[in-house]
Design a protein around this motif. Structure first.
Motif, PDB file in Angstrom:
ATOM      1  N   GLU A 291       0.827  -1.209   0.000  1.00 52.25           N
ATOM      2  CA  GLU A 291       0.000   0.000   0.000  1.00 52.25           C
ATOM      3  C   GLU A 291       0.866   1.265   0.000  1.00 52.25           C
ATOM      4  O   GLU A 291       0.602   2.222  -0.725  1.00 52.25           O
ATOM      5  CB  GLU A 291      -0.937  -0.011   1.210  1.00 52.25           C
ATOM      6  CG  GLU A 291      -1.910   1.151   1.185  1.00 52.25           C
ATOM      7  CD  GLU A 291      -2.873   1.164   2.375  1.00 52.25           C
ATOM      8  OE1 GLU A 291      -3.070   0.105   3.004  1.00 52.25           O
ATOM      9  OE2 GLU A 291      -3.408   2.249   2.649  1.00 52.25           O
ATOM     10  N   GLU A 293       3.816   1.479  -1.112  1.00 55.49           N
ATOM     11  CA  GLU A 293       4.488   1.544  -2.415  1.00 55.49           C
ATOM     12  C   GLU A 293       3.577   2.201  -3.458  1.00 55.49           C
ATOM     13  O   GLU A 293       4.031   3.016  -4.266  1.00 55.49           O
ATOM     14  CB  GLU A 293       4.876   0.120  -2.834  1.00 55.49           C
ATOM     15  CG  GLU A 293       5.745   0.034  -4.061  1.00 55.49           C
ATOM     16  CD  GLU A 293       7.218   0.316  -3.777  1.00 55.49           C
ATOM     17  OE1 GLU A 293       7.568   0.703  -2.648  1.00 55.49           O
ATOM     18  OE2 GLU A 293       8.008   0.162  -4.721  1.00 55.49           O
ATOM     19  N   VAL A 294       2.304   1.848  -3.433  1.00 57.29           N
ATOM     20  CA  VAL A 294       1.356   2.481  -4.367  1.00 57.29           C
ATOM     21  C   VAL A 294       1.290   3.985  -4.097  1.00 57.29           C
ATOM     22  O   VAL A 294       1.352   4.807  -5.024  1.00 57.29           O
ATOM     23  CB  VAL A 294      -0.056   1.868  -4.219  1.00 57.29           C
ATOM     24  CG1 VAL A 294      -1.081   2.692  -4.978  1.00 57.29           C
ATOM     25  CG2 VAL A 294      -0.064   0.439  -4.726  1.00 57.29           C
ATOM     26  N   LEU A 297       4.517   5.656  -5.360  1.00 58.25           N
ATOM     27  CA  LEU A 297       4.595   5.847  -6.812  1.00 58.25           C
ATOM     28  C   LEU A 297       3.579   6.886  -7.290  1.00 58.25           C
ATOM     29  O   LEU A 297       3.838   7.635  -8.226  1.00 58.25           O
ATOM     30  CB  LEU A 297       4.403   4.512  -7.534  1.00 58.25           C
ATOM     31  CG  LEU A 297       5.570   3.523  -7.360  1.00 58.25           C
ATOM     32  CD1 LEU A 297       5.258   2.195  -8.025  1.00 58.25           C
ATOM     33  CD2 LEU A 297       6.865   4.087  -7.934  1.00 58.25           C
TER      34      LEU A 297
END
Ligand SMILES: Cc1cc2nc3c(=O)[nH]c(=O)nc-3n(C[C@H](O)[C@H](O)[C@H](O)COP(=O)(O)OP(=O)(O)OC[C@H]3O[C@@H](n4cnc5c(N)ncnc54)[C@H](O)[C@@H]3O)c2cc1C
Lengths: 392, 367
Positions: A291, A293-294, A297
């Motif tokens: 989560e 990481e999303v 990004l």
């Protein structure tokens, strides 16, 4: 496509990390103080101010400003790197409201005189600002706000009340959105953006204690507060447009994912030490890593758009929503991992991680409200991002 | 940092999108789902004519482009819910040969794949359905300098349309890979009927005797290669899921704008809008994770963590997107006539292919 930072950016990251190792508050790093939770620390305002000036002295609060106002015209990724490192080092000093709300407002819409007068104070980290938008009767529906500024000679006289004003109790200045035209249709065309010296007579600041037991926000009363006309940013009745122009900057200022990732690392390290990480926790941990990481990004993507000079709107809302909700989910995970221990208050000597677990958890309830609620963020994404119709 | 597609990738995207919209309509989707073998010689020839069958195969073996180009194309195939042996041949079969093959083997198999003349499948899973080394038990025993293979493989993709099969076996050295002509005696292939229309088969090997030239890599080293291939395959499945989710969102948005209730398009209702907003965050987030992992693989950087995160997240995100898409459509989306169920089924198939979210979460958790 490229998912790495440039060598110059990496070098900057190292420089920041080295600096923070040496100059950051060591006690805070040890106690793993989280950015949104710093007001639980003793003398925190002095530490925050001190660190802010250290960052300012390095030129790090004005990295992407134009050179003529003391900036370095670097890409917004430098600011992002700085804030990632600050989060990692549990370091305060980045006063988002000043740096990423007031400064861009003045840069974009302020007069030459306002720029000369106010930008150096923000860049140096010496002058701190607060944000006077919300009122008791009008939060999400900001355009309906009522605090009234009446023209009187070469100034305006303000009466009314703001609420939830974060850091008003020590801020030097406020940027204030007030009504200057009660007849304006639609109502947002009657608002004006003022810069207000908090020492002006007639301003009263009362604390409001949040559910974590900390004093961050306040209510602020205006009783015949006189503001000179030259303190108007842009012009009268253009305040809404000024605010809209910088809301995205505010939404993308605080790196929710970086704060969440640091907290997650701290929780996992603490739990490993106490032998409290079971297999269910590990699966949840992995979900949270994904989560974050999303959210990371998504934030990189918005920053990339900003670096390209592209307009962001729903992307900024997306980035704020994902980042701030990831903090909530991680904070909740902390409680799950430490169970009974997690609920010990931050003043209990037995509380794990110096009480950060309960404190961050309780503080995290505000994350889906501040800087626009999650509901409003989703409206923006659906309507501006996906072009779905508005219900009238 | 750069989130943009380059010229070549944009070209591939347009090429794939145009190709699929010209050659693969909803009716064909229905036919391919229902067809037992998945054979599509005409369409396959056309794919080869535009070079799509050679994607990510090195140029010296007749291929074009790199792994990122392939990912861009797979996203488009997801958007079209393209059910075909493409993934099997171009992603799985070709990757194993690129990783393990001797020069001679590469010369023999890769140009034929690139030209669309040959499809190579990979037989990995057995009874447990797991994608772990301990799940490989099919025996290959030495007989002189030959090997004799006996046993049963399950969930082998596209075995009925394949020309060759790469078989993961257990020899005394460990896991060993062989490439075998699937049309020789001793193979019995039974299609397993899947709901998604993906052509999976049971493949039984009965005293299949092969020479040492069938061996891919050295005996016992199979898993190290497979791990790399599985990493790519997972990211490739993610790319398809991104496309599937994007299309499910697109058709949901079209529907939300035109379907009226209580005097308004349902897309004006906030509960529908918020579902759509969440779908967009899931689609975009999935795309970022997928491209990050694919880009790292393409740059030969370590990608184990990024690939596992992508597969775990994209699987769950696509499930959320499909569920919302159905909800937005009401009963019409619950019918066989509507296209949506194909997307949902394909997304669930992709989720379980090469390890589901739980499997990859476990990987992240132990990294
Ligand atoms: C920690 C914290 C710090 C803050 N700092 C500041 C600050 O420094 N300066 C400042 O000016 N303000 C600040 N705020 C205030 C913040 O901006 C408001 O809380 C926010 O805009 C929501 O307003 P409200 O609280 O009045 O809630 P309301 O607007 O009354 O909303 C209540 C609920 O109704 C929902 N709702 C409202 N409208 C809609 C709609 N159209 N559709 C669906 N749901 C809707 C909301 O999402 C929410 O769930 C802060 C808030 C917090 C929690």
């Amino acid at each position: 496509m490229d998912f790495l930072f440039s060598p110059e950016e990496e070098a900057f990251r190292e420089e920041v990390a080295d600096f923070l190792e040496k100059e950051g508050p060591k006690e805070w790093h040890k106690k793993k103080v989280s950015f949104f939770d710093m007001s639980g620390q003793e003398n925190w305002i002095a530490v925050h101010r001190d660190m802010s000036q250290k960052l300012g002295a390095r030129g790090w609060l004005s990295l992407h400003w134009p050179k003529e106002y003391g900036g370095q015209e670097l890409s917004p990724f430098y600011r992002l790197i700085l804030r990632e490192e600050l989060a990692k080092h549990h370091c305060p000093g980045y006063h988002s409201l000043s740096v990423d709300f007031v400064a861009p407002a003045i840069l974009l819409k302020g007069s030459e005189e306002l720029k000369k007068r106010h930008l150096p104070g923000i860049a140096s980290g010496k002058v701190m600002w607060c944000e006077g938008l919300s009122e008791p009767g009008h939060g999400s529906d900001m355009a309906a706000l009522e605090t009234y500024a009446k023209e009187d000679g070469d100034s305006y006289v303000v009466n009314g009340q703001k609420i939830w004003t974060t850091y008003a109790h020590f801020a030097d200045w406020m940027f204030l959105l007030a009504r200057t035209d009660r007849q304006a249709q639609p109502n947002y065309r009657g608002l004006t953006f003022f810069l207000v010296d908090m020492k002006t007579p007639g301003i009263t600041v009362n604390p409001i204690i949040n559910m974590a037991g900390h004093h961050d926000f306040n209510e602020v009363f205006f009783d015949d507060v006189r503001i000179p006309k030259e303190n108007i940013v842009d012009s009268v009745n253009r305040g809404w447009y000024v605010t809209m122009a910088v809301l995205d900057s505010e939404r993308t200022s605080d790196l929710g994912y970086a704060i969440a990732s640091t907290l997650l690392d701290d929780i996992v390290a603490g739990a490993r030490e106490m032998g409290m990480l079971d297999s269910g926790d590990k699966v949840r941990m992995a979900e949270l890593i994904a989560e974050c990481e999303v959210a990371r990004l998504t934030h990189y993507h918005v920053t990339y758009m900003q670096a390209q000079g592209k307009d962001t709107s729903y992307e900024a809302a997306m980035c704020k929503l994902l980042g701030f909700e990831s903090i909530q989910h991680v904070a909740e995970f902390g409680l799950k991992v430490f169970r009974n221990y997690g609920l010990l208050s931050d003043t209990s000597p037995m509380a794990p991680l110096y009480g950060r677990i309960s404190s961050c958890y309780l503080r995290s309830f505000g994350h889906s409200m501040e800087a626009g609620t999650s509901e409003i963020d989703r409206d923006i994404i659906a309507q501006r991002g996906l072009g779905l119709p508005r219900l009238r | 940092m750069d989130f943009a597609l380059n010229e070549q990738q944009e070209m591939m995207q347009t090429l794939a999108r145009d190709f699929l919209s010209d050659e693969y309509n909803d009716k064909m989707l229905k036919t391919t789902v229902e067809d037992e073998t998945g054979n599509m010689p005409e369409l396959w020839q056309k794919l080869a004519e535009v070079n799509l069958t050679g994607l990510a195969i090195p140029e010296e073996y007749g291929g074009v482009g790199d792994f990122l180009d392939l990912i861009v194309v797979l996203e488009e195939m997801g958007r079209a819910c393209f059910i075909s042996p493409y993934f099997t041949g171009v992603v799985l079969g070709a990757s194993v040969i690129i990783e393990t093959g001797s020069e001679e083997q590469k010369q023999k198999y890769l140009p034929a794949i690139a030209e669309g003349k040959s499809i190579v499948t990979l037989a990995l899973t057995e009874e447990t359905g797991n994608y772990t080394p301990d799940a490989v038990s099919l025996k290959a025993e030495l007989k002189g300098s030959n090997y004799v293979l006996n046993g049963r493989k399950l969930f082998v993709p596209d075995a009925l349309s394949a020309d060759y099969i790469i078989c993961a076996t257990r020899t005394k050295e460990g896991i060993t890979l062989f490439i075998i002509d699937i049309n020789i005696d001793g193979f019995s292939i039974t299609p397993l009927k899947t709901v998604s229309g993906d052509k999976q088969c049971e493949v039984c090997l009965n005293d299949i005797e092969v020479g040492p030239d069938s061996l891919l890599g050295e005996a016992g080293t199979g898993w190290t290669y497979l791990e790399k291939v599985l990493q790519k395959a997972n990211v490739a499945r993610c790319a398809e899921m991104v496309g599937l989710s994007q299309q499910a969102l697109n058709i949901s948005l079209d529907y939300a704008r035109e379907r009226m209730a209580f005097g308004h398009p349902i897309g004006a209702f906030q509960s529908i809008q918020h579902r759509c907003a969440d779908m967009l965050m899931d689609v975009d987030g999935s795309r970022f994770l997928t491209y990050q992992a694919a880009w790292r693989i393409n740059e030969c950087l370590s990608a184990a963590r990024e690939a596992a995160i992508a597969k775990a997240w994209v699987s769950q995100a696509s499930k959320r997107v499909m569920n919302s898409a159905h909800q937005i459509h009401g009963a019409i989306g619950f019918t066989q006539d509507h296209i949506l169920h194909y997307y949902t089924k394909k997304a669930r198939f992709n989720e379980f292919s090469f390890g589901d979210a739980a499997f990859h979460l476990e990987k992240i958790g132990t990294q």
